[in-house]
Design an enzyme around this catalytic site. Structure first.
Site: not given
Ligand code: DOR
Length: 441
Positions: A60, A62-63, A94, A146, A180, A233, A306, A310
């Site tokens: 899990h 998010h690159f 996403n 997700e 999710h 998660h 996860d 940011h």
């Protein structure tokens, strides 16, 4: 000719550490033996009695690439993975464009092929794109999701009717559906009740009941379907309890937990501010204790990061900051420090970070140090406990909610027989951009 031989090691094999030598040919483990075969090898590494563990699979991450590359890209994200002993990641949809059709999938695949230094899978997104789900499977996605039941970063939540239709379709396609689980309606109701200037606002607005309700809803929704349900998660006692109950009655349900839900609690919100904001949010300590118990017992199947980076500047206050924390580089090193403190056995942490992950997501040839498997491993010195320093990690984020926490980072990381991280080198990374391989090939 062998690619590499690893000597003087305690190798995690068959659930325990054993004194073995590993020889690798064509990127795969050729032999595990007391003494490696006397063939010539390109590289011989003496690891000085350290432990050698399977390369971690983080299912899990998010690159952010394509679309949000000021936060992360496939190179920086994969370097962060390598620095934390992770040799394979599964990226979630996403991004921008979201990975919800073959065109967007191919775009992400091109970016990852060009930049990633670790192996990777790519998940397919589920929105109202039901007609695309079969085509995404044909593209070679690892899983669906997700799949959002409530709003989150760049995510379109599904209503119950579409969610049910999507799960029906996914059951025909035999891939895991990663959910999710937070209930959008409970969040909406709670939102109107709380003061957004309260630093605990985010935790109060997305209360434990929102997760429990969503898990109950989705588990009930698939009772008559043959679908592999994977709850992302998990963060609450009763959410995890519901997964346990579903397992008891024989449903194909699994779940994951993150280090932030294991090592932080809502008490850390005051200290962390925006850096403690993620979805689902941090929980009261009683939940945290229960998550540990369920992870130790295997009711919580796997550990994931996860990794949701940011920029530091975006995380300055709780109300405005987008949810999500970086974590791919710290996940396993933090967990090894917990092993050292006897909070959980090494075998469970290793299983939950590699073999069990490969099982759930059908990742073939990875997850174990075993003849014929990809030669993916990390070398660790359990005596060498360091501290997390967010600024020194490889993610573009440049911060961590775990600053100052104990962690046991790898000294060497090997992916398909090639050294990709070596602590003795400046910055550690020694792999070529794009040397990571798609697991869907
Ligand atoms: O906190 C989160 N951040 N939770 C998610 O589900 C998405 C993620 C992100 O992509 O930022």
């Amino acid at each position: 000719m062998l690619d590499i031989v690893v000597k003087n090691a305690k190798v995690f094999h068959d659930g325990e550490l054993k004194e073995l030598e590993i020889s690798v040919r064509d990127g795969k483990i050729y032999k595990l033996s007391k003494i490696a075969p006397p063939e010539q090898a390109d590289v011989v590494v003496d690891v000085g009695g350290r432990i050698v563990l399977p390369g971690v699979i983080d299912a899990h991450v998010h690159f952010r690439d394509p679309g949000f590359t000021s936060k992360e890209n496939w190179y920086t994200g994969s370097c962060a993975a390598a620095g934390g002993g992770v040799t394979c990641v599964v990226d979630h949809p996403n991004t921008n464009p979201p990975t919800i059709d073959p065109k967007a999938f191919r775009k992400k695949l091109r970016r990852a092929n060009k930049l990633s230094i670790v192996d990777f899978g790519i998940n397919g997104g589920v929105t109202s794109n039901l007609e695309m789900l079969e085509r995404l499977k044909e593209c070679g996605i690892t899983a669906f999701g997700e799949i959002f039941m409530a709003p989150s970063t760049n995510a379109e939540p599904l209503d119950n009717t579409i969610l049910r239709k999507a799960l029906e379709k996914i059951s025909e396609l035999s891939l895991p559906a990663c959910i999710h689980a937070e209930d959008g309606e409970i969040i909406l109701k709670a939102e109107s009740r709380f003061d957004p200037t309260n630093p605990m606002y985010h935790c109060l607005m997305r209360p434990p009941e929102a997760e429990v309700e969503a898990v109950v809803k989705v588990v009930n929704m698939v009772k008559d379907l043959d679908v592999k349900l994977h709850i992302c998660h998990i963060s609450t006692e009763d959410g995890a309890g519901m997964v346990r109950n579903a397992k008891y009655v024989g449903m194909k349900v699994s779940c994951e937990v993150t280090p932030h839900h294991l090592l932080l609690s809502e008490d850390d919100m005051l200290r962390l501010g925006g850096m403690g904001k993620m979805n689902p949010p941090l929980r009261p300590y009683t939940h945290v204790q229960k998550l540990w118990e369920y992870l130790r017992r295997g009711i919580i199947d796997i550990i994931v990061s996860d990794h949701a980076p940011h920029r530091r500047i975006e995380k300055d206050n709780v109300f405005d900051s987008p949810p999500g924390v970086p974590g791919v580089e710290t996940m396993f090193p933090l967990m090894l420090a917990c092993v050292k403190r006897n909070m959980i056995p090494l075998e469970r942490v290793v299983n939950a970070s590699s073999e069990r992950v490969a099982d759930i997501f059908g990742i073939l040839g990875k997850g174990k140090i075993e003849g014929g498997y990809d030669a993916d491993f990390g070398v660790y010195d359990m005596k060498c406990v360091g501290k997390v320093e967010g600024e020194k990690l490889h993610s573009k984020a440049g911060w961590s909610p775990f600053d100052g926490f104990d962690a046991i980072f790898p000294s060497l990381v090997i992916r398909r027989g090639e050294i990709i991280y070596d602590e003795r080198e400046e910055g550690g990374i020694v792999a070529e951009k794009g040397s990571g391989r798609w697991i869907g090939e």
